[in-house]
Design an enzyme around this catalytic site. Sequence first.
Site, PDB file in Angstrom:
ATOM      1  CG  HIS A 123      -0.144  -0.112   2.522  1.00  0.00           C
ATOM      2  ND1 HIS A 123       0.261  -1.344   3.016  1.00  0.00           N
ATOM      3  CD2 HIS A 123       0.318   0.809   3.403  1.00  0.00           C
ATOM      4  CE1 HIS A 123       0.908  -1.170   4.144  1.00  0.00           C
ATOM      5  NE2 HIS A 123       0.968   0.142   4.405  1.00  0.00           N
ATOM      6  N   GLY A 124       0.322   2.342  -0.440  1.00  0.00           N
ATOM      7  CA  GLY A 124       1.064   3.604  -0.454  1.00  0.00           C
ATOM      8  C   GLY A 124       0.246   4.704  -1.084  1.00  0.00           C
TER       9      GLY A 124
END
Length: 451
Positions: free
Chosen positions: A16-17
């Site tokens: 995720h980011g």
Amino acid sequence: EEESTTGIGEGIAIPHGKCDAVKKPGLAAMVIKNGVDFDSLDGEPVTLLFLIAAPNTKDNVHLDVLSKLSVLMMDENFSDSLRNASSVEDFLSIIDKADAEQAGIDERLAADSVEEAADTNGENAAMPHFGNNFAIEASQVIYAGGAITSRIAIAKLQQQLAELDKEKNRQDIRFLLVGNYLEMYKLQNQAEVYRKNIEQTRKLVEDINAKQSQGLALKNDITRYELQLKSLELALTQIENGILILNNQLVTVLGLPQETVINVDTTLLGRLPKLSEEALWQETAVLSSPVLQQMKLNIKQSEYNERIAKAERLPSIALFAGDKLDGPITIEVPPINKNLNYWYIGVGVKFDIASTFKSGKKIRLARLSTQRAQENDLLLQENVRTEVKAAYIRFHEAFTICDTQEKSLELAAQNYSVVNNRYLNDLALITDMLDASNSKLNAELQLVNAQ
């Protein structure tokens, strides 16, 4: 992934980011039947992969999605169902079903909370919209190992030291004024001596001029006395300038108008100080010297600082009291919309265990400071005794000098009278007259200085 793997174990990974390249949040998923190495926390290959991408905003929506996924993945049946989904539609329907079940659980938990807050008749209890909290507390240290009384004593000593500083400054100003005043008196007496000699010299020049007209004196004799007259007039001018300078200094120190002229008390020489015993001088110095008194106070101050250092090893005791007003009373169900007031009083004892190890150095330094103050006091006493003895010897000597100069002036005046009569009767040379005149002038000046 360089900072920390997103393979959370159990065959699941959730990378995720967020970044500026993403315009709106999105979620992608993939099932990998044979698994892939993802450096997971448990070392197992990943078969279920989720990818979360979010825009670079402050709301951190990707963390909300991550949290929700983590909760769902705790159910092994749910994750197995996703791995075995036959199609994309089947995969999404499994997620929708689990999401709906989770929402139902949240609603039931909320309903249970409401039921617990209801009254016995099943009605919801009203929660007051406003609350208040007021408190007042006070404490007073009643014992601190003597540190408080020692600090109060030091403050009083500092006040006394300041007063002695003022007294010392006052003495210095008085010495300055008296010194300038006596110096002015000496110069005025010297000026009077020069005026008398100038008057005598002028009369003598007139006599010599009369003799020259009779052929009984030489022009050279007149020149000599005219030179002496000019020297006397120059010396008188210098003395008068010195008087003006001293007058200006006295007027400035006293804060008087600049045009003020100070007249010296001409009866001062008739009231010369008496020659007392040296012991009286020494006793007066000990009792009245601000410097010696300050040194005694410095010793006391060092002793109090030593007590303060020792007080760190002792406990401190304090009284405390307080009163609090709170409302509403929310610990009851239903809440009571009233204020609760309560007060308390007690005694507190505090002791710093570390001080038993740390205060030793402070105590030693305080003791050394006290010893140094005592040694400085002894040294100062010795210096004062020496200075007083030297002043007493000089003062005693001044009386002898004054008596001697009076005798010298008496002899010089007699000699001048004899030589002057001889000169007027043509029995002495002009050089003899000059010597007698200079001797008389010098004797008069020496007597004025001695007085």
